[in-house]
Design an enzyme around this catalytic site. Sequence first.
Site, PDB file in Angstrom:
ATOM      1  N   GLN A   1      47.120  41.111  28.219  1.00 49.32           N
ATOM      2  CA  GLN A   1      48.225  41.177  29.179  1.00 49.32           C
ATOM      3  C   GLN A   1      49.303  40.158  28.835  1.00 49.32           C
ATOM      4  OE1 GLN A   1      45.241  41.946  32.865  1.00 49.32           O
ATOM      5  NE2 GLN A   1      47.360  41.730  33.508  1.00 49.32           N
TER       6      GLN A   1
ATOM      7  N   GLU B   1      51.654  44.826  43.131  1.00 48.75           N
ATOM      8  CA  GLU B   1      50.465  44.224  43.718  1.00 48.75           C
ATOM      9  C   GLU B   1      50.485  44.183  45.234  1.00 48.75           C
ATOM     10  OE1 GLU B   1      50.964  40.751  41.369  1.00 48.75           O
ATOM     11  OE2 GLU B   1      49.678  41.496  39.777  1.00 48.75           O
TER      12      GLU B   1
END
Lengths: 806, 149
Positions: free
Chosen positions: A237, A760
């Site tokens: 990531q 998120e």
Amino acid sequence: MSAAEETMQERQAALKGLGTSRKRVEDARFTQGKGNYVDDIKMPNMLFGDFVRSQHAHARVVSIDKTAALELPGVVAVLTAEDLEPLSLHWMPTLAGDKQMVLADGKVLFQGQEVAFVVAEDRYIAADAVDLVKVEYEELPVLVDPFKAELPDAPVLREDIADQKEGAHGPRRHPNHIFTWEQGDKAAAEAVIEEAPVVAEEMVYYHRTHPCPMETCGAVASMDKVNGKLTLWGTFQAPHVVRTVASLLSGIAEHNIRVVSPDIGGGFGNKVGVYPGYVCSIVASIVTGQPVKWIEDRMENLSATAFARDYWMQGKIAATKEGKILGLWCHTTADHGAFDACADPTKYPAGFMNICTGSYDIPTAYLAVDGIYTNKAPGGVAYRCSFRVTEAAYFIERMIEVLAIKLNMDAADLRALNFIKKEQFPYQSALGWEYDSGDYHTAWNKALDAVDYRGLRQQQSQQVEDFKAGKTRKLMGIGLCHFTEIVGAGPVKNCDILGMGMFDSCEIRIHPTGSAIARLGTISQGQGHATTFAQILATEIGISADDITIEEGDTDTAPYGLGTYGSRSTPVAGAATAMAGRKIRAKAQMIAAYLLEVHDNDLEWEIDRFVVKGAPERFKTMKEVAFASYTQEIPGVEPGLEAVSYYDPPNMTYPFGAYICVMDIDVDTGVTDIRKFYALDDCGTRINPMIIEGQVHGGLTEALAIALGQEIAYDELGNVKTGSLMDFFIPTSWETPNYETDFTETPSPHHPIGAKGVGESPNVGGVPAFSNAINDAFRAFGLTHTHMPHDHWRIWKTANDLGLHS
Amino acid sequence: MILTDEVQIPLDRNTVFQALNDPEILKQSIPGCEEIKSHSDTELEATVVVKFGPVKASFNSNVELDPSAGPEQFKLNGSGDAGVAGFAKGGADVKLTENAEGTLLNYEVNIDISGKLAQVGSRLIEGTSKRLAKKFFVNFEEALANRHA
């Protein structure tokens, strides 16, 4: 509508810029099975690595016998800590300032820990050879309960640092204690709680779970011994950080390392850290001179790579009799497992847990977090949330409900009474954050109206009466949540990872024919960056998003960036993209002025072109300017049209939302049925509503998983009891309800395009909404709080404990 | 994990007790027992293959018999290593009571299992263990019946 206006609308639409539900350009390859993931990489002479892992949670490694494994035809090498030690690679630094064993050095500290790395000609031989490595262990007492870590008879886990009184985050009071992190004013908060008319107390446990991305972690390392270059493909990531860490660890100069994140099948925080598999693949490739591939299986992923949550949050919340909150106190016991490998900005060992005052104007607050070692896998990553933000949101949204019960007040009214008001922004929180913007009351009222909240409460009371009268065996829960996130880490002045400031970057090249390529320091794992970043740029530079290629993940070509996690791509790299676009436009304006023979200041920007003020028929499109920049001599201006921006955000962004879950619960079976789920998100400026919708659906489904059953559970011997998808809950379409999405739009005042990030939010807000619904259903029968995950058995048990089965 | 159950064997207590100490009878009785070696009267080494759901494990086990409280009571302790598949240790405490039909055995077995077995098979371990314990006594009775036939 005039013809000119219509043309302007058409030109605007042709850009497919901000606010357009542009179809995802990635999906053409994903839906046809043409994605290129790490395991799709095949190279000549490639070897395969596989780990011998510990079956014990805590044991001394007495001996490792690799003779039989090495005798198996096709086995090339078996690496142990002894082999890595001369290279100083048997341990590696963690992102949290601790260190972690790459391969077991003398002892093992969690079940599934890497003990030896077998390298063979194919993965079947490697797996067979793993069975042939004989490891002799001497079992040690196991510590799984963080509350027993500091008892006199507790086993010392980390003998390597047992005597260190000072850790990366201050003093350590016990060999099993990692740090204490304190925020806010302890004395003031305790005084407020002491004197307040009403105080509610609760222990709120956010259980250990796991991001469980569809694609597990893996890497292919290829050391080219001729030119000295190491290429590392992997599920990263943060590819640039991996390159820097790989250089520091291996001693290979950074320019000789190329890290590539190809397509990534979901990350959710699991792929932020550096794992032993990466290090061992690199070493094995250096030793053998051949490419080495390592791919985890599902059980390895669940039991050994980074977990999430595991926070025991003891809370006290003080209020007036009317419900005005006066103070908040929280002590968290954080179970970090065997090594402190949390992926947080360096100065924040408990992430942004100090956002735990939530959406409320709480004048006094105190937070302490104690990090503890246990015999569990290391991790503590932000699973589809910014650093520890979901823990904070769950804590405050449970405490509000507990306070509402204590006050005998409606929980929606209690929230509205305490929201930070629109005019209070920018708002300084008691725990040190500056909330950039918000309009909570508007969002809240919109949500309550959308679900007919008062009507639902009447229905619920009626159902309680019916239940008591024996007319039904079902109860109805209304789960409320108003969350505030803190995302977009972050300002270099206070956010870094391993010393690297958490800026991000974008580099743009406009081609002579007016199309473009932009490269960023982030990396998509399914977020749709190739779609949305092109849209940001389209609006900034007037080139259609369809004519812009977005490229990420190759450290040889992309500018340095800190990667994608914590909803930081849009707030940071998105801002860099807009800023780089503005640099392009500034240069293009000079070129256009020359071409139109006017002064720069006489031009104005209009969708895709520069127009001479007061003479709209005289203009140059960006496409024409781009061509000219490569084909004409423009006095005083360099040829070409390129720009790069490294963006250091002045502040975080603070997305928020109002979620309401209506749930029916079968008291006799514990089975839940979600009747309605309404999700209002405010993520500031909306870049692509379709992608936002998709993010919200995905995040809510992961929230549902966490709230209703997903966990990494250990038994008292330190065995992972939920180590496969047989026991680890992943919702399918069967369990996933219909979601109703909605929005308000409160732009971030400091972000170049006002965007805040959204990937998120639904996980952060969803978990409390689902959990509150379960708790709320039993409120009429005296329940204050019950721990997640709310699987059918635990719900049945709650009902049983309340005497509802007699 | 603790398993308790009882089983009735139609033979006298001394015969049953002797059989519990007899490696040959034990080999025939232990489900999946491939090999048994006696290192002394009370120390045995056994290879036992057990299948817990998807995981097949070959345990190299060391077992210590404790006949000191016989013939009223028989105990054993042991541990088995199945490599990457896992690790098991535990014991059994068997009480032998004479009655009209022969001997009643009350047993209490405790087992701790670690490793992949515990991970994949956690939902299967208790059921499998109960089944294996039952199977042991069924085999045991059969082995005795054959011998005394």
